[in-house]
Design a protein around this motif. Structure first.
Motif, PDB file in Angstrom:
ATOM      1  N   LEU A 133       0.816  -1.210   0.165  1.00 22.89           N
ATOM      2  CA  LEU A 133      -0.317   0.217   0.482  1.00 22.89           C
ATOM      3  C   LEU A 133       0.785   1.267   0.156  1.00 22.89           C
ATOM      4  N   GLY A 134       2.638   1.455   0.188  1.00 24.22           N
ATOM      5  CA  GLY A 134       3.110   2.238   0.726  1.00 24.22           C
ATOM      6  C   GLY A 134       2.123   3.299   2.278  1.00 24.22           C
ATOM      7  N   ASP A 135       1.808   2.497   2.893  1.00 22.70           N
ATOM      8  CA  ASP A 135       1.236   2.918   4.043  1.00 22.70           C
ATOM      9  C   ASP A 135       2.020   3.239   5.215  1.00 22.70           C
ATOM     10  N   VAL A 136       3.150   4.598   5.343  1.00 17.15           N
ATOM     11  CA  VAL A 136       4.248   4.638   6.328  1.00 17.15           C
ATOM     12  C   VAL A 136       3.460   4.846   7.631  1.00 17.15           C
ATOM     13  N   HIS A 137       2.341   5.648   7.806  1.00 15.61           N
ATOM     14  CA  HIS A 137       1.541   6.008   8.823  1.00 15.61           C
ATOM     15  C   HIS A 137       1.066   4.014   9.425  1.00 15.61           C
TER      16      HIS A 137
END
Length: 206
Positions: A12-16
């Protein structure tokens, strides 16, 4: 479980979300495994491909990448450094720093690792497809170790770039290398070769 969660964050490329997973992981007293470090670095390369990403966010991600590498070096004895360094290279590619990505080749020996097919595939795709720099592509292609034999994907990429360059000499040279390595062009490239072969007699001989 945590490894699969981090893999999902990477896709997802979701850092948080990844930060929350790491927090939960530590609260449960679980250590980061080798694959998890690779997922974390890979996550940053995916995140940097988002549109309209700010330059300061790119620089922060690069700093974070090397922080993860440092932690992996301290905490993991059985890490596959080739896999992790390939992910670092992908971060530089996604960040738009092709020279730093190529310079990563020199870092493998520092970590007691060696580039593999994936290393060269990522670099050659960057130079050949993204940058469309034919001269640089084939300069890098010449440095590619031919033993063990490169994968068919690499040979097909070289043939694709040679065809795009419209250079019959380059195309025939790559074809000769493929014949020697017993690698066949993909169906799409075979069709393109049939068109080129109408005008370049040497192609028929190969």
């Amino acid at each position: 479980v945590f490894e699969k969660l981090l893999m999902a964050c990477k896709q997802l490329g979701d850092v948080h979300l990844a930060q929350r997973v790491i927090k939960d992981l530590r609260e449960h007293g679980v250590d980061l495994g080798p694959t998890m470090y690779c997922h974390l670095v890979g996550l940053l390369s995916v995140a940097m491909r988002r549109p309209h990403i700010a330059r300061n966010e790119i620089l922060r991600s690069l700093h974070c990448t090397w922080h993860i590498v440092g932690e992996a070096r301290r905490q993991c004895a059985d890490l596959d450094w080739t896999v992790l360094l390939n992910e670092v290279m992908s971060v530089y590619i996604a960040a738009g720093f092709p020279n730093y990505a190529i310079d990563m080749l020199q870092q493998f020996a520092v970590f007691g690792a060696a580039p593999n097919d994936q290393t060269y595939l990522r670099l050659l795709e960057m130079v050949g497809r993204d940058m469309k720099d034919v001269g640089r592509f084939f300069a890098l292609w010449e440095t590619l170790p031919k033993s063990p034999q490169p994968s068919g994907d690499l040979y097909n990429l070289a043939l694709e770039v040679a065809l795009e360059s419209r250079s019959s000499k380059r195309t025939c040279t790559v074809l000769e290398e493929m014949v020697e390595a017993a690698v066949f062009p993909s169906p799409q490239l075979t069709e393109r070769l049939a068109q080129v072969g109408r005008h370049v007699i040497q192609v028929h001989g190969l």
